[in-house]
Design a protein around this motif. Sequence first.
Motif, PDB file in Angstrom:
ATOM      1  N   ALA A  29       0.378  -7.047  -0.579  1.00  0.00           N
ATOM      2  CA  ALA A  29      -0.809  -7.843  -0.267  1.00  0.00           C
ATOM      3  C   ALA A  29      -0.531  -8.854   0.844  1.00  0.00           C
ATOM      4  CB  ALA A  29      -1.303  -8.546  -1.522  1.00  0.00           C
ATOM      5  N   ALA A  30       0.677  -9.434   0.831  1.00  0.00           N
ATOM      6  CA  ALA A  30       1.027 -10.414   1.856  1.00  0.00           C
ATOM      7  C   ALA A  30       1.144  -9.762   3.230  1.00  0.00           C
ATOM      8  CB  ALA A  30       2.338 -11.109   1.491  1.00  0.00           C
ATOM      9  N   LEU A  31       1.654  -8.528   3.256  1.00  0.00           N
ATOM     10  CA  LEU A  31       1.874  -7.843   4.527  1.00  0.00           C
ATOM     11  C   LEU A  31       0.644  -7.090   5.020  1.00  0.00           C
ATOM     12  CD1 LEU A  31       5.458  -6.386   3.925  1.00  0.00           C
ATOM     13  CD2 LEU A  31       4.826  -8.413   5.240  1.00  0.00           C
ATOM     14  N   GLN A  32      -0.261  -6.749   4.102  1.00  0.00           N
ATOM     15  CA  GLN A  32      -1.418  -5.935   4.476  1.00  0.00           C
ATOM     16  C   GLN A  32      -2.709  -6.545   3.940  1.00  0.00           C
ATOM     17  OE1 GLN A  32       0.452  -2.259   2.836  1.00  0.00           O
ATOM     18  NE2 GLN A  32       0.002  -1.428   4.870  1.00  0.00           N
ATOM     19  N   SER A  33      -2.943  -7.776   4.333  1.00  0.00           N
ATOM     20  CA  SER A  33      -4.068  -8.518   3.773  1.00  0.00           C
ATOM     21  C   SER A  33      -5.425  -7.956   4.199  1.00  0.00           C
ATOM     22  CB  SER A  33      -3.973  -9.991   4.176  1.00  0.00           C
ATOM     23  OG  SER A  33      -3.968 -10.123   5.593  1.00  0.00           O
ATOM     24  N   ASP A  34      -5.438  -7.093   5.227  1.00  0.00           N
ATOM     25  CA  ASP A  34      -6.706  -6.516   5.654  1.00  0.00           C
ATOM     26  C   ASP A  34      -7.028  -5.210   4.929  1.00  0.00           C
ATOM     27  OD1 ASP A  34      -4.550  -5.286   6.896  1.00  0.00           O
ATOM     28  OD2 ASP A  34      -5.721  -4.701   8.668  1.00  0.00           O
ATOM     29  N   TYR A  35      -6.156  -4.800   3.995  1.00  0.00           N
ATOM     30  CA  TYR A  35      -6.399  -3.598   3.201  1.00  0.00           C
ATOM     31  C   TYR A  35      -7.263  -3.931   1.981  1.00  0.00           C
ATOM     32  CZ  TYR A  35      -3.096  -0.498   5.633  1.00  0.00           C
ATOM     33  OH  TYR A  35      -2.471   0.298   6.565  1.00  0.00           O
ATOM     34  N   ASP A  36      -7.906  -2.911   1.443  1.00  0.00           N
ATOM     35  CA  ASP A  36      -8.668  -3.063   0.203  1.00  0.00           C
ATOM     36  C   ASP A  36      -7.760  -2.713  -0.970  1.00  0.00           C
ATOM     37  OD1 ASP A  36     -11.062  -3.636   1.589  1.00  0.00           O
ATOM     38  OD2 ASP A  36     -11.409  -1.495   1.905  1.00  0.00           O
ATOM     39  N   PHE A  37      -7.670  -3.630  -1.941  1.00  0.00           N
ATOM     40  CA  PHE A  37      -6.795  -3.424  -3.102  1.00  0.00           C
ATOM     41  C   PHE A  37      -7.624  -3.151  -4.354  1.00  0.00           C
ATOM     42  CE2 PHE A  37      -3.998  -5.447  -0.157  1.00  0.00           C
ATOM     43  CZ  PHE A  37      -2.730  -4.974  -0.465  1.00  0.00           C
ATOM     44  N   GLN A  38      -7.165  -2.185  -5.143  1.00  0.00           N
ATOM     45  CA  GLN A  38      -7.769  -1.901  -6.429  1.00  0.00           C
ATOM     46  C   GLN A  38      -6.654  -1.555  -7.416  1.00  0.00           C
ATOM     47  OE1 GLN A  38     -11.296   0.396  -6.668  1.00  0.00           O
ATOM     48  NE2 GLN A  38     -12.053  -0.223  -4.663  1.00  0.00           N
ATOM     49  N   VAL A  39      -6.942  -1.740  -8.703  1.00  0.00           N
ATOM     50  CA  VAL A  39      -5.945  -1.496  -9.753  1.00  0.00           C
ATOM     51  C   VAL A  39      -6.501  -0.494 -10.755  1.00  0.00           C
ATOM     52  CG1 VAL A  39      -4.634  -2.541 -11.656  1.00  0.00           C
ATOM     53  CG2 VAL A  39      -4.934  -3.799  -9.501  1.00  0.00           C
ATOM     54  N   VAL A  40      -5.688   0.495 -11.101  1.00  0.00           N
ATOM     55  CA  VAL A  40      -6.047   1.474 -12.130  1.00  0.00           C
ATOM     56  C   VAL A  40      -5.184   1.205 -13.357  1.00  0.00           C
ATOM     57  CG1 VAL A  40      -6.258   3.912 -12.733  1.00  0.00           C
ATOM     58  CG2 VAL A  40      -6.633   3.171 -10.364  1.00  0.00           C
ATOM     59  N   ASP A  41      -5.821   1.069 -14.502  1.00  0.00           N
ATOM     60  CA  ASP A  41      -5.174   0.664 -15.757  1.00  0.00           C
ATOM     61  C   ASP A  41      -5.407   1.759 -16.800  1.00  0.00           C
ATOM     62  OD1 ASP A  41      -4.499  -0.721 -18.176  1.00  0.00           O
ATOM     63  OD2 ASP A  41      -6.517  -1.589 -18.249  1.00  0.00           O
ATOM     64  N   GLU A  42      -4.360   2.544 -17.109  1.00  0.00           N
ATOM     65  CA  GLU A  42      -4.493   3.654 -18.047  1.00  0.00           C
ATOM     66  C   GLU A  42      -3.678   3.386 -19.311  1.00  0.00           C
ATOM     67  OE1 GLU A  42      -3.872   7.562 -16.314  1.00  0.00           O
ATOM     68  OE2 GLU A  42      -4.135   6.700 -14.319  1.00  0.00           O
ATOM     69  N   VAL A  63      -1.474   0.486  -8.278  1.00  0.00           N
ATOM     70  CA  VAL A  63      -2.081  -0.358  -7.255  1.00  0.00           C
ATOM     71  C   VAL A  63      -2.439   0.538  -6.076  1.00  0.00           C
ATOM     72  CG1 VAL A  63      -1.752  -2.282  -5.659  1.00  0.00           C
ATOM     73  CG2 VAL A  63      -0.763  -2.385  -7.952  1.00  0.00           C
ATOM     74  N   LEU A  64      -3.686   0.485  -5.654  1.00  0.00           N
ATOM     75  CA  LEU A  64      -4.133   1.203  -4.466  1.00  0.00           C
ATOM     76  C   LEU A  64      -4.367   0.189  -3.351  1.00  0.00           C
ATOM     77  CD1 LEU A  64      -6.789   3.618  -6.033  1.00  0.00           C
ATOM     78  CD2 LEU A  64      -4.418   4.151  -5.442  1.00  0.00           C
ATOM     79  N   TYR A  92      -6.867   3.799   8.054  1.00  0.00           N
ATOM     80  CA  TYR A  92      -6.257   5.062   8.434  1.00  0.00           C
ATOM     81  C   TYR A  92      -5.205   5.581   7.447  1.00  0.00           C
ATOM     82  CZ  TYR A  92      -8.399   3.636  12.825  1.00  0.00           C
ATOM     83  OH  TYR A  92      -9.298   3.221  13.765  1.00  0.00           O
ATOM     84  N   ASP A  93      -4.851   4.776   6.454  1.00  0.00           N
ATOM     85  CA  ASP A  93      -3.852   5.244   5.491  1.00  0.00           C
ATOM     86  C   ASP A  93      -4.013   4.513   4.169  1.00  0.00           C
ATOM     87  OD1 ASP A  93      -2.876   2.731   6.069  1.00  0.00           O
ATOM     88  OD2 ASP A  93      -0.924   3.395   6.793  1.00  0.00           O
ATOM     89  N   GLN A  94      -3.218   4.930   3.207  1.00  0.00           N
ATOM     90  CA  GLN A  94      -3.306   4.374   1.848  1.00  0.00           C
ATOM     91  C   GLN A  94      -1.908   4.303   1.244  1.00  0.00           C
ATOM     92  OE1 GLN A  94      -6.336   5.934  -0.907  1.00  0.00           O
ATOM     93  NE2 GLN A  94      -4.701   6.363  -2.359  1.00  0.00           N
ATOM     94  N   ILE A  95      -1.649   3.229   0.541  1.00  0.00           N
ATOM     95  CA  ILE A  95      -0.386   3.069  -0.191  1.00  0.00           C
ATOM     96  C   ILE A  95      -0.701   3.028  -1.676  1.00  0.00           C
ATOM     97  CG2 ILE A  95       1.516   1.473  -0.677  1.00  0.00           C
ATOM     98  CD1 ILE A  95       1.328   0.565   2.220  1.00  0.00           C
ATOM     99  N   GLU A  96       0.144   3.678  -2.484  1.00  0.00           N
ATOM    100  CA  GLU A  96       0.027   3.629  -3.939  1.00  0.00           C
ATOM    101  C   GLU A  96       1.341   3.136  -4.533  1.00  0.00           C
ATOM    102  OE1 GLU A  96      -1.292   7.231  -5.731  1.00  0.00           O
ATOM    103  OE2 GLU A  96      -3.004   7.487  -4.368  1.00  0.00           O
ATOM    104  N   ILE A  97       1.239   2.186  -5.425  1.00  0.00           N
ATOM    105  CA  ILE A  97       2.405   1.698  -6.179  1.00  0.00           C
ATOM    106  C   ILE A  97       2.107   1.945  -7.644  1.00  0.00           C
ATOM    107  CG2 ILE A  97       3.945  -0.251  -6.612  1.00  0.00           C
ATOM    108  CD1 ILE A  97       2.682  -1.601  -4.122  1.00  0.00           C
ATOM    109  N   THR A  98       2.920   2.752  -8.301  1.00  0.00           N
ATOM    110  CA  THR A  98       2.607   3.173  -9.669  1.00  0.00           C
ATOM    111  C   THR A  98       3.786   2.943 -10.601  1.00  0.00           C
ATOM    112  OG1 THR A  98       1.153   4.913  -8.826  1.00  0.00           O
ATOM    113  CG2 THR A  98       1.848   5.105 -11.114  1.00  0.00           C
ATOM    114  N   HIS A  99       3.486   2.442 -11.777  1.00  0.00           N
ATOM    115  CA  HIS A  99       4.470   2.401 -12.863  1.00  0.00           C
ATOM    116  C   HIS A  99       3.942   3.217 -14.025  1.00  0.00           C
ATOM    117  CE1 HIS A  99       6.079   0.841 -16.722  1.00  0.00           C
ATOM    118  NE2 HIS A  99       7.212   0.971 -16.057  1.00  0.00           N
TER     119      HIS A  99
END
Length: 274
Positions: free
Chosen positions: A142-155, A204-205, A210-217
């Motif tokens: 979030a600090a490095l890509q503050s112009d991205y849209d963030f969303q959280v998936v909770d399963e 975390v999405l 132009y691209d997308q990052i996913e961080i998953t646990h």
Amino acid sequence: MKVALIGLGTTGRIAAEYFHKEQALALVLCRENSQDAGKDLGELLHRPHMGVSVETTENLEEKLNRYKPDILIDFSSPSFLREHLATLARCKVNVVTAVTGYTQMDIKRVKVLARKREIGVVIAPNITLGVNVLLVMAQIAAALQSDYDFQVVDENHRNKKDSPSGTAEKIVAAIKRGLEKSEADNLIPIHSIRAGDITGRHKVLACGKYDQIEITHTAFSRTAYAEGAYKAAQFIYGRKGFYEMKDVYGLGKPNYAEDRLHTDATASLAGFYA
């Protein structure tokens, strides 16, 4: 270290076996009027005799003084600590609570009692190491890509009562810390899924133009929660004050502060790619 445990749901039973294997479990507590009262833990876990008594929370102070646990591990519900925290404090029993659903008022009360009564408390809705690493990574992203849209998936599994989970809310808070210096809208949606026997998955999405990052646990086994509770118990043994799992895992040190993410993390990446 002697441990008492409350909450014998699916995760609590695995934690009971884990702590027993570590020779730390002295007492298991159940609700008042429970049919499990008076039984040996082995009977409930379909194991041979384990030598650990199951007692109700009735006359809790007397039982804590009799069994003398150093720490109570809580896998039950928010109501237990609301009703019994003062008793635990009087008996100088430290607490690790892996329960979600606490209100801000609950947490404030825990902090005040921990300070005034000089006991140690770890509030840990996010009890595994993997989730805590995800929190740090989400904040850096979030600090490095503050112009991205963030969303959280909770399963989580279908019987989990809180939605969204406390862990998902922690992830959102971490993202917002990373976005604090940006001018972006800090609304972070959480998409909660409650289905089947999902042990626990949080994603975390971070979506750009132009691209997308996913961080998953993903937790493959509830033993991960038992292991986290054991590490938290070891940490809080003999300590006083209020802590979170970032303190247990050493992720709350100054070098993780948000105001250094924008400089240190960027500099490190620049050096890496130079």
